[in-house]
Structure formats: C-alpha cells, structure tokens
Scaffold this motif. Structure first.
Motif, PDB file in Angstrom:
ATOM      1  N   ASN A 205       0.798  -1.227   0.000  1.00  0.00           N
ATOM      2  CA  ASN A 205       0.000   0.000   0.000  1.00  0.00           C
ATOM      3  C   ASN A 205       0.833   1.281   0.000  1.00  0.00           C
ATOM      4  O   ASN A 205       0.305   2.350   0.291  1.00  0.00           O
ATOM      5  N   ALA A 206       2.146   1.193  -0.298  1.00  0.00           N
ATOM      6  CA  ALA A 206       3.024   2.355  -0.120  1.00  0.00           C
ATOM      7  C   ALA A 206       2.501   3.588  -0.826  1.00  0.00           C
ATOM      8  O   ALA A 206       2.383   4.667  -0.229  1.00  0.00           O
ATOM      9  N   ARG A 207       2.127   3.430  -2.093  1.00  0.00           N
ATOM     10  CA  ARG A 207       1.741   4.612  -2.874  1.00  0.00           C
ATOM     11  C   ARG A 207       0.515   5.293  -2.284  1.00  0.00           C
ATOM     12  O   ARG A 207       0.497   6.504  -2.061  1.00  0.00           O
ATOM     13  N   TRP A 208      -0.525   4.491  -2.018  1.00  0.00           N
ATOM     14  CA  TRP A 208      -1.758   5.099  -1.531  1.00  0.00           C
ATOM     15  C   TRP A 208      -1.601   5.653  -0.125  1.00  0.00           C
ATOM     16  O   TRP A 208      -2.262   6.630   0.249  1.00  0.00           O
ATOM     17  N   LYS A 209      -0.706   5.068   0.676  1.00  0.00           N
ATOM     18  CA  LYS A 209      -0.487   5.603   2.018  1.00  0.00           C
ATOM     19  C   LYS A 209       0.142   6.979   1.927  1.00  0.00           C
ATOM     20  O   LYS A 209      -0.203   7.887   2.692  1.00  0.00           O
ATOM     21  N   ILE A 210       1.070   7.154   0.985  1.00  0.00           N
ATOM     22  CA  ILE A 210       1.694   8.475   0.829  1.00  0.00           C
ATOM     23  C   ILE A 210       0.672   9.486   0.342  1.00  0.00           C
ATOM     24  O   ILE A 210       0.619  10.624   0.835  1.00  0.00           O
ATOM     25  N   ILE A 211      -0.150   9.070  -0.619  1.00  0.00           N
ATOM     26  CA  ILE A 211      -1.192   9.980  -1.114  1.00  0.00           C
ATOM     27  C   ILE A 211      -2.123  10.377   0.029  1.00  0.00           C
ATOM     28  O   ILE A 211      -2.466  11.556   0.203  1.00  0.00           O
ATOM     29  N   ALA A 212      -2.513   9.369   0.834  1.00  0.00           N
ATOM     30  CA  ALA A 212      -3.408   9.664   1.962  1.00  0.00           C
ATOM     31  C   ALA A 212      -2.745  10.630   2.934  1.00  0.00           C
ATOM     32  O   ALA A 212      -3.371  11.574   3.416  1.00  0.00           O
ATOM     33  N   LEU A 213      -1.448  10.388   3.206  1.00  0.00           N
ATOM     34  CA  LEU A 213      -0.749  11.249   4.147  1.00  0.00           C
ATOM     35  C   LEU A 213      -0.641  12.680   3.623  1.00  0.00           C
ATOM     36  O   LEU A 213      -0.905  13.642   4.345  1.00  0.00           O
ATOM     37  N   LEU A 214      -0.254  12.819   2.361  1.00  0.00           N
ATOM     38  CA  LEU A 214      -0.120  14.167   1.786  1.00  0.00           C
ATOM     39  C   LEU A 214      -1.459  14.892   1.792  1.00  0.00           C
ATOM     40  O   LEU A 214      -1.530  16.088   2.093  1.00  0.00           O
ATOM     41  N   SER A 215      -2.535  14.149   1.486  1.00  0.00           N
ATOM     42  CA  SER A 215      -3.859  14.777   1.527  1.00  0.00           C
ATOM     43  C   SER A 215      -4.198  15.227   2.930  1.00  0.00           C
ATOM     44  O   SER A 215      -4.684  16.333   3.153  1.00  0.00           O
ATOM     45  N   ALA A 216      -3.948  14.346   3.910  1.00  0.00           N
ATOM     46  CA  ALA A 216      -4.259  14.696   5.299  1.00  0.00           C
ATOM     47  C   ALA A 216      -3.460  15.915   5.731  1.00  0.00           C
ATOM     48  O   ALA A 216      -3.998  16.825   6.376  1.00  0.00           O
ATOM     49  N   LEU A 217      -2.186  15.942   5.351  1.00  0.00           N
ATOM     50  CA  LEU A 217      -1.362  17.090   5.734  1.00  0.00           C
ATOM     51  C   LEU A 217      -1.869  18.377   5.087  1.00  0.00           C
ATOM     52  O   LEU A 217      -1.866  19.441   5.707  1.00  0.00           O
ATOM     53  N   SER A 218      -2.317  18.267   3.820  1.00  0.00           N
ATOM     54  CA  SER A 218      -2.875  19.462   3.174  1.00  0.00           C
ATOM     55  C   SER A 218      -4.073  19.971   3.937  1.00  0.00           C
ATOM     56  O   SER A 218      -4.207  21.166   4.198  1.00  0.00           O
ATOM     57  N   VAL A 219      -4.957  19.054   4.311  1.00  0.00           N
ATOM     58  CA  VAL A 219      -6.144  19.457   5.062  1.00  0.00           C
ATOM     59  C   VAL A 219      -5.736  20.086   6.387  1.00  0.00           C
ATOM     60  O   VAL A 219      -6.282  21.113   6.802  1.00  0.00           O
ATOM     61  N   VAL A 220      -4.736  19.480   7.051  1.00  0.00           N
ATOM     62  CA  VAL A 220      -4.274  20.030   8.327  1.00  0.00           C
ATOM     63  C   VAL A 220      -3.778  21.455   8.141  1.00  0.00           C
ATOM     64  O   VAL A 220      -4.157  22.361   8.893  1.00  0.00           O
ATOM     65  N   PHE A 221      -2.968  21.666   7.108  1.00  0.00           N
ATOM     66  CA  PHE A 221      -2.446  23.012   6.888  1.00  0.00           C
ATOM     67  C   PHE A 221      -3.559  24.016   6.619  1.00  0.00           C
ATOM     68  O   PHE A 221      -3.575  25.117   7.170  1.00  0.00           O
ATOM     69  N   ILE A 222      -4.493  23.613   5.744  1.00  0.00           N
ATOM     70  CA  ILE A 222      -5.561  24.536   5.393  1.00  0.00           C
ATOM     71  C   ILE A 222      -6.432  24.841   6.600  1.00  0.00           C
ATOM     72  O   ILE A 222      -6.738  25.998   6.900  1.00  0.00           O
TER      73      ILE A 222
END
Lengths: 126, 660, 198
Positions: free
Chosen positions: A77-94
């Motif tokens: 699941n490496a790819r999707w975990k990174i995508i999920a993490l980057l999305s979560a971080l974007s939401v956190v920042f916003i």
C-alpha cells in the motif's frame, strides 16, 4: 475453514524494518529532541528565530519517524499511504492555518478600541 | 435513599421529563404506540427469529443498505412533520395570534428538523445507496470490512433513537441544528436538550467516519480485475470523493462536539462567554466540518445523476475525464470556503474577500458537471422515466438556487441576507433539488435491482411532479420574504409587515410536497402488492450500462459467482453490444462474512452510554462504554469470521434452485 | 480452501486491514489538528491565571519525551522479533514497551494532578482547558495502546504467531509509532514554544 499452519519460516514480511533502521531512527530522534530542548532552554536566539528552529527540528523528526519507524514508502500500500498522508497534511495546513488566520483576524476586529488601547499601553496587544 | 436514587437516575426525573405541551405530548405518545404496534406485529406473526437472523445480525452490504434506507425514510416523515409544524406556525402566528406551538417548542422543532434531515435522512439515504450499489458496480462481493459496516449502521441507528427518545424524555435542543455557543453552553441551555444533540451526533458521526474508511478501502482495494480507476462508473468516483471528505472532515466534528460536551459537563472554558472561552472558535470549527459535509451529501447525488442521465439518454456520459477532475476540484475547494457561513461574525474585509472568491470558484466545477449532463442528453435517445424527471427538476432548481449562492458569496451582499429566509431558501434548494432529488432518482433507478420488481412508474412521475411544484410553491415565497427582511427561525411576527400571505403560500407548497410523499408511500405499497404481475425479475430492466445490471435482481448473497474481468468503461453495455458470451463458469468456493450480533450490541451499548452522559448517570456511561469495548475486542479476536460456500451450493443458486 | 488459497486470502485481508488502519490514523491526525488549532487559538486566554511560562517544567517533560521515544524504539524491536517469529524476544520487547508506556503515563498523570492541585486545573481558563484536552487526548490514546498491547500479549501467549495475531501486532505498532509522532508536536508546540514569551 482450517487454520493457517504454523511454519518455522515467516509466511510473509509484515514490516520493512531492520535493526539498523530502527536504531538510526531512534538516535536521530533523540538528537533532534535534545537539540530543540537545548535551543529553548539556553535561549540561543530571539523568540521569533527560536520558533522557526523548533518548528524545523520538529518537522525533521516527524519525517525521520515517518520513514524509520513507520516505513512510509515501502511495503504494501506504499503509494496510496503516501497519497493519503499528503492529503491529510494538506487538510491540516488549510484547516489549522486557516483557523489561526481567521481567529487572529476575528479577535483583532472584535476587540473594542479602548481595550486595544489598554493592551498596547500594557506592552501587549493583539 | 434520596442520594441513592440520584446516583441511579442522575438528573433524570421521569415525571418532569415527559413533555407537557399538547403537540409534543401527542407526538411522544404516537411514537410509543407505534413502537408497541411494531413489537406486537412481530410477535403475532412470529417474525423475531427472522428479524434477528436476516437483519439485526447481518453483515451483508445489501441488507445493511436496505436498513439505512428504512431508517432514513422514517426520519424523512419525522423531519417533514417538523416542517409542517413550522410552516403552520409561521402562517398563523401573526399579530395577536400565536400559532400552534409555544416559542420554546418552536425552537426545538427547527433544531430537530435540521438535525434529523441532515444527519439521519440525507446521510442515511446516501449510505444506504452506497452500501447497496458500490460493491456491485466495482465487481466486488462485499465492502472491505463487513463487520465494521454493520457497526457503522448500528451506531447511526443508536444516534437516531437517541434523538427520538429526547422527544419523549426531557426535550431536544433549542439551539439550532448547529448549537452555537454561548447559547448552547450550560449557562444558557441548562437542560438536557443540547446534550442529546451532542451525543446523538457524536455516535452517528463515529459511524460515518468508519464508513468513510470502509468505502475508501473498498474502492481502492476491491475493484475487479481490469477495472482501473479511469474505468470506474461515475457514481463510484463520486463516492470516492465524498468519502475522502468524510474521512477528513468528520474528525473536526468529533473534536468540536467533545469540547462543547466538556464545557457543558465539566465546566471547561473552550467556548464559554467567560473564563477565557472563545465562542467564535466553535463557529469556525463547526463550519470547517459543516461545509465539507454538504458536499459529502451532494457528491453521491451527482454520481446518481451521472448514471441516470447516461442510461436514460442511451448514451455514454459526456466528458468522463472532466467529470472526474470536477469531483476532485470540488473536494479540494470545499475545504477552502467555510468562512462564508460566518461572513458577518466580524472578520476583516481581507479575510472575507479571500473566502468569498473561493466560494465563487467552487461553483465552476459544479457548472462543468451540469453542462456535461446536458451534453450527455444532447442527441441521445431519451426516455422520460421518473428518475429523469427528478433530474430535470434538479437541473432547473439547483441552477437557480446555486446562483443565489454565488450572490451570497459576495460578503457585502451576504451582510444583507445572512440568516434571512433568502439563505434558508437557498440551502433548501441545494439540499432538496440536489441531494434529495438525486437520492430519490437513485432509489427509483436501483429499486428493481435490490428488490426484484419495479416501482409503479406512473405514480412515481406524479410524485416527482408534486415535489417539484410543491418545492417551487413552498420556497419562492421564502426567497421573496428574505429579500423583504424576514429573518429565519421566527415563531411570530407583526401583522403590519404584510408577510402572512407569502407564508400561507409557502404552507400550501409544503402541503403539495406532502401529497408527493404520500404518493411515494402509495407507490411503494401498490408496487409491493402488484409485484407478481411483473413476472420473473429482470436482471436489467432499464437497459443499463454498468456491472450491477449484470447480476440477478436481487443479486445472490455473493453478488458475482465469478468475479468479472473488465476491459472498458460501461463494461456491461459493451458486453451487450458485442454480445460477448462468457466462458463456461468454473466455480470456486466463496468465503462469506458470518452474521454477528456484535455490531448491534456495540451500537446499542454506545447509545446507552450516551443516554447516561445526557442524564449524568455515570454508572451507565461506564458500563455502556466498557461493554461496547469488550464486545469489540471479543469480535476482533475471533479468528473465524467467515463461512465457506461450497461449489455445489453456488451452482444450485446460480441455477435458480436455491434462493440466497 | 487449500493452503495456497488460504495464504492469498490472508494476504488480501492483511493488505486491506493495513491500509484501512492507516486511513484511520489519518483521521486521528485531523482530530489532533483540530485540538492543536483550538489550543493555538486559546493559548493567550489565561483569564488572569497562570500561563505556560509559569507552569511548564521542561526537564520533566524532556524525561517524559525520551521515555516515550524509547518505547517507540523498543516497539520496533518487538516487531522485528515478531517477523522472525521469536516468541520470547517479541514478548519481552513488548513488555518493555509497555513498562515505558506506563511510566510515561504515570509521569503525565502526576503532572496533571500537580497542576490541578495548585489551582491550574482545566476549569481555570480557556488556555488550560485546551492544554488538558490536547495532552489528555494523547494520554487517552496511550491508554488505549497499552490495553491493546496487553490483549495482544495474551493472544501471543495463547495462540502464538497466527496470521491474525501478526496482523494485529503490525497495526498496533503503527498506532504506537503514530502516538510518538503526535507527541513530537505536543512537545515542540505546547511545551517548548509554551515557555517562550509570546
């Protein structure tokens, strides 16, 4: 349904870790923790700069633990975990960034002018 | 003795808690009597075992989907009853007359109306349809985590029951569907109402969050071979977008509700009007959740329309790629606009301007979608079935209501119409013509797949027209009233304002909508009674395009005996055109998730704990929460959660000899 | 089901569960982010009461931090032993992790009790409400992790390295590492930045 038989060999890897990965991650994290701690307790710079230093050290330690302990980028699941993490971080920042900007702005505009005056006289202020 | 009673019952005093006001008391008694009737019927017809085995302990996504729809449908009736009360009140409570309910009851009615419609009707329909159709459309046998799926449903139902219990015991919140502090703090709402609101949403919210995770893993990990992301049906893409929003927005709600609960129960100062609290922070956080929430509701509805329009135009969906891009733009942008819900709270012009512009931007991808649906229809061979009538009503009304939204995106204009009936009319237009019409279209479209017989088209068309006409009659006056200065949530106004005729027209509109709902109920009953006339259930009654139509109606418990392999979009349509003959099937044994009462238990125990929290019955909180956790641990530790269906059994089901 | 199909089935289950759990961890990040945002917004609202400058004992918190960090490391060692199916080693390292986790918790509870005792409890001000809730929620997650670890140790002793046990242990390790990641930010933002003059 029959149970999975216990073999002496592992059926599959459940983690991408090795001893050296965990050890290096641990040592780096300790160093980063102590660095941030000492920077603040010895007041090595002005407040503004200290905030930047602490933030940077925290970010680096975050990435270290992400890679060395959580093995992000390897395993299933490496790819999707990174995508999920980057999305979560974007939401956190916003959301966090946006909220801080909004609340600062609201607090400023919703403070009566005589309170502004008082706070400024006291050396503080919004 | 007194102390002991207090420990057991907390702040609950049964004689005080039951409603006094006639309307409320009547509703409470009605609910209790209905409950007894249902229990009586189940006992008389000896259906308890059937209910337990087929429904209460199921982990099958199709059964769970039906249960969600049932709960949502019942709550729609409750929400409409609230709406009727409000319209009646506002049409009659003028000058010296004071309508049919007291001021405080009116506050509870509009608070309950909003809460129920958003959290239990809209979310319920959405999760119901997703549960029913998503696995079928991706060629899968179930969702990723069937037990968690059941738990999500029972948490949802636990929240629903709690809201309805509040009607009978203690009263609901009077603080609006979002319970802004300081009004919702214990200083100004000292009773149990707001606590009921907090805890029913908290439980239902956890259920939603778990569903979000479940459906995301399902979409990303359980697609059949050959179904790349860009070959998925548009409904699946819309669910993907909506569940991403769920996963990132609902934790904000969880945190915010928890903080309000801490304020009310333990005297903390997050949002209080003293002690260092900041009520504006609540408004900020709740809308950081609240705005994504409305896109969560509408995106799957858009997905339904994509399926419906393509099927009934006999044409593939226009602009597949731009539709996908539009979904993700909506997902991203929905996290950047939330301040437009509180332009008037006092932020500076710079902040307001940024969020105003972002709000206008988000209308663009939605516009792209509308154009794509219309382009799909262009040069298609259109059948005006009732799902298409829902769609056409949607296009017309949603566009107008959406334009009203773009108007309010300008902060200066919003300062004039914020919290007026203009706002109320706008968001009802969005939710009714967007979310509700979409899910009604989906229900009608997929009903034959789920139940094996079609709903009466004729009655369905009448129902759709009643809703469309009724909506226009009910809400056009509200747009006008809003521009005339009428604020929302008024339970009385002066006769000199001249508003009453418009409120009366609005009341007539809701009446027409009720006729529409009556027709929908009639449609269901008539269709059930006359279903034998339709003969053998058709796999594909609409000449559909996607994989769900490749199964029987209803599908067998395992959906597909052989997992399909896909080579194009609209795979099923392509198969029909080229008349591909599938190879002779070689069945393999199929693993199916076992039934378990654990989901039901966790949901009901969580509800009991929540009830205890509301009334400060601390022993109930501890026992309820601990028991739920123990059940969860016991269930998770079970190694045998599946049973195996043998090849012989599968062959018999496929041959039609055995029902599954 | 034959052995090959069984292995494939187990791999599928593990893949789905691993990803699903990761998604849950992402939602927990958003939850903590909301609490962080609230803390940041209410940081100055001390209601004429004590602020972080007067309350936070940095050496004490450093000790807490190093204890938790070490437990994250020993958890990694426990997983390595699990991969090699060395039962005694795995149980030992998980036990060490638990002892360290309990120590962290004890230190934190002691800190909370002390603050409450000197009149700086969570009812005192918005700042303190936010502080206790943010740090306390992390503490609650630690409690959950410790309970989970206890159950897993029991399952490991009773059942050995079944597929289910190994799968659940890998999820637990993700959870435990994640809790230390969150603590990095609590340590930095709440404590280190908290003693700086604002």
């Amino acid at each position: 349904m029959s149970r999975v038989s216990h073999t002496s060999k592992p059926l599959e890897q459940h983690s991408s870790g090795t001893l050296s990965l965990y050890l290096s991650g641990f040592i780096m994290s300790v160093v980063l923790t102590l660095a941030a701690y000492l920077a603040v307790t010895t007041h090595v710079a002005s407040t503004g700069v200290l905030i930047a230093i602490v933030a940077m050290l925290a970010t680096v330690q975050f990435l270290v633990q992400l890679f060395y302990f959580l093995h992000i980028g390897s395993g299933r699941n490496a790819r999707w975990k990174i995508i999920a993490l980057l999305s979560a971080l974007s939401v956190v920042f916003i959301v966090v960034g946006g909220s801080l900007w909004i609340m600062y702005n609201l607090n400023y505009h919703m403070t009566p002018s005589d309170i502004h005056k008082y706070l400024n006289e006291q050396g503080g202020g919004i | 003795m007194n102390n002991f009673m207090q420990m057991i019952f907390g702040r609950l005093q049964l004689t005080e808690a039951f409603p006094r006001e006639p309307v409320t008391a009547f509703a409470a008694v009605g609910m209790i009597m209905t409950g007894f009737l249902v229990i009586g019927a189940l006992t008389y017809f000896k259906k308890w075992r059937w209910l337990w085995k087929e429904w209460l302990t199921t982990t099958n996504h199709k059964r769970i989907g039906v249960m969600y729809l049932a709960v949502a449908g019942i709550m729609l009736v409750r929400g409409l009853a609230d709406a009727l009360m409000m319209r009646t009140q506002q049409a009659t409570s003028v000058g010296s007359a004071h309508g049919i309910v007291s001021t405080d009851t009116f506050q509870q009615v509009f608070s309950a109306h909003g809460t129920i419609m958003i959290f239990f009707v809209a979310m319920g329909f959405m999760f119901g349809l997703i549960n029913l159709i998503l696995p079928l459309q991706i060629g899968s046998r179930d969702v990723a985590f069937p037990f968690m799926n059941a738990t999500s449903f029972w948490l949802f139902t636990g929240g629903m029951i709690l809201v309805n219990v509040s009607l009978m015991l203690g009263g609901f919140s009077s603080a609006g569907w979002l319970a802004y502090p300081p009004l919702s703090e214990s200083q100004y709402s000292p009773g149990v109402g707001v606590d009921y609101w907090i805890w029913s949403l908290q439980i239902a919210g956890i259920g939603s969050l778990l569903s979000g995770v479940n459906f995301l893993v399902t979409i990303l990990k359980m697609r059949c071979p050959g179904m790349t992301l860009m070959k998925m049906p548009m409904f699946v893409w819309s669910v993907f977008g909506a569940m991403t929003l769920v996963v990132f927005a609902f934790p904000i709600l969880t945190a915010t509700l928890a903080m309000l609960a801490l304020d009310r129960t333990f005297g903390t100062h997050f949002f209080t009007s003293g002690g260092g609290g900041n009520a504006m922070m609540y408004v900020n956080l709740i809308w950081a959740w609240g705005h994504p929430e409305v896109y969560i509701l509408v995106l799957p509805a858009f997905g339904v329309f994509s399926e419906v329009v393509a099927t009934f135009s006999r044409k593939r969906l226009f602009g597949y790629t731009s539709m996908v891009v539009a979904i993700w733009l909506i997902v991203l942008l929905s996290f950047t606009v939330w301040l437009h819900h509180f332009f008037t709270m006092g932020a500076g012009a710079d902040v307001n301007a940024v969020f105003g512009i972002a709000t206008m931007l988000i209308s663009i991808p939605t516009g792209v979608k509308i154009f794509n649906w219309l382009f799909t229809m262009y040069r298609g061979r259109i059948r005006f079935t009732s799902p298409m009538i829902w769609f056409l009503g949607f296009v017309f009304l949603f566009t107008l209501g959406g334009v009203a939204g773009v108007l309010m995106a300008v902060p200066a204009i919003d300062f004039q119409v914020h919290n007026s009936l203009f706002l109320v009319a706008h968001f009802h237009t969005m939710i009714i013509s967007g979310v509700l019409f979409g899910y009604f279209a989906g229900l009608t479209y997929w009903f034959p797949k789920v139940f094996g017989f079609r709903l009466s088209e004729k009655i369905g068309r009448y129902a759709a027209w009643c809703w469309i006409v009724g909506f226009v009659v009910a809400f056009t006056p509200l747009y006008i009233l809003g521009l005339m200065g009428a604020t929302r949530r008024l339970d009385h106004y002066s006769a000199s304002l001249g508003w009453q005729p418009l409120f009366i027209v609005a009341g007539i509109g809701v009446g027409i909508i009720c006729v529409g709902v009556g027709l929908q109920v009639l449609q269901l009953l008539v269709s059930i009674i006359l279903r034998a006339r339709q003969g053998k259930p058709l796999n594909d009654p609409w000449d559909g395009r996607t994989l769900e139509w490749a199964t029987t109606s209803p599908p067998p418990v395992y959906n597909f005996a052989i997992i399909p392999t896909v080579t194009s979009r609209d795979e099923f349509w392509e198969q029909k055109q080229t008349k591909r003959r599938p190879a002779k099937p070689m069945y393999q044994p199929i693993m199916l998730p076992k039934n378990t009462p654990a989901g039901l238990l966790i949901g009901m125990l969580a509800m009991a704990a929540a009830f205890g929290f509301v009334w400060h019955m601390w022993w109930l909180v501890v026992i309820g929460a601990l028991s739920a956790i123990i059940v969860l641990i016991a269930q998770s530790a079970r190694d045998e959660q599946e049973t195996e269906l043998s090849v012989e059994t599968i062959a018999r089901i496929e041959a039609g000899e055995k029902y599954a | 089901m034959n052995n090959e199909a069984l292995i494939l089935h187990e791999q599928t289950v593990h893949t789905k569960t691993n990803f699903g759990f990761w998604l849950y961890v992402m939602t927990d990040c958003i939850l903590f982010a909301s609490l962080f945002a609230t803390y940041a917004a209410l940081r100055g609202n001390t209601a004429d009461g004590p602020s972080g400058q007067t309350l936070f004992d940095l050496p004490y918190v450093l000790a807490e931090t190093l204890v938790l960090l070490t437990s994250s490391f020993t958890c990694g060692l426990a997983i390595l032993a699990t991969n090699r199916q060395h039962k005694t080693q795995a149980i030992s390292w998980f036990a060490v992790t638990m002892v360290l986790g309990l120590s962290f918790l004890a230190l934190e509870v002691n800190e909370f009790a002390h603050l409450a005792q000197i009149g700086a409890g969570w009812q005192r001000s918005g700042f303190l409400s936010a502080y206790f809730t943010l740090v306390g929620t992390h503490g609650l997650h630690i409690v959950v992790g410790l309970v989970w670890m206890t159950i897993m140790l029991y399952q490991l002793l009773q059942r050995g390295f079944t597929a289910g046990v190994r799968r659940r242990l890998s999820l637990l390790s993700i959870f435990w590492h994640f809790l230390d990641v969150i603590w990095i930010f609590i340590f930095s933002i709440v404590y280190l930045l908290g003693v700086l003059p604002s």
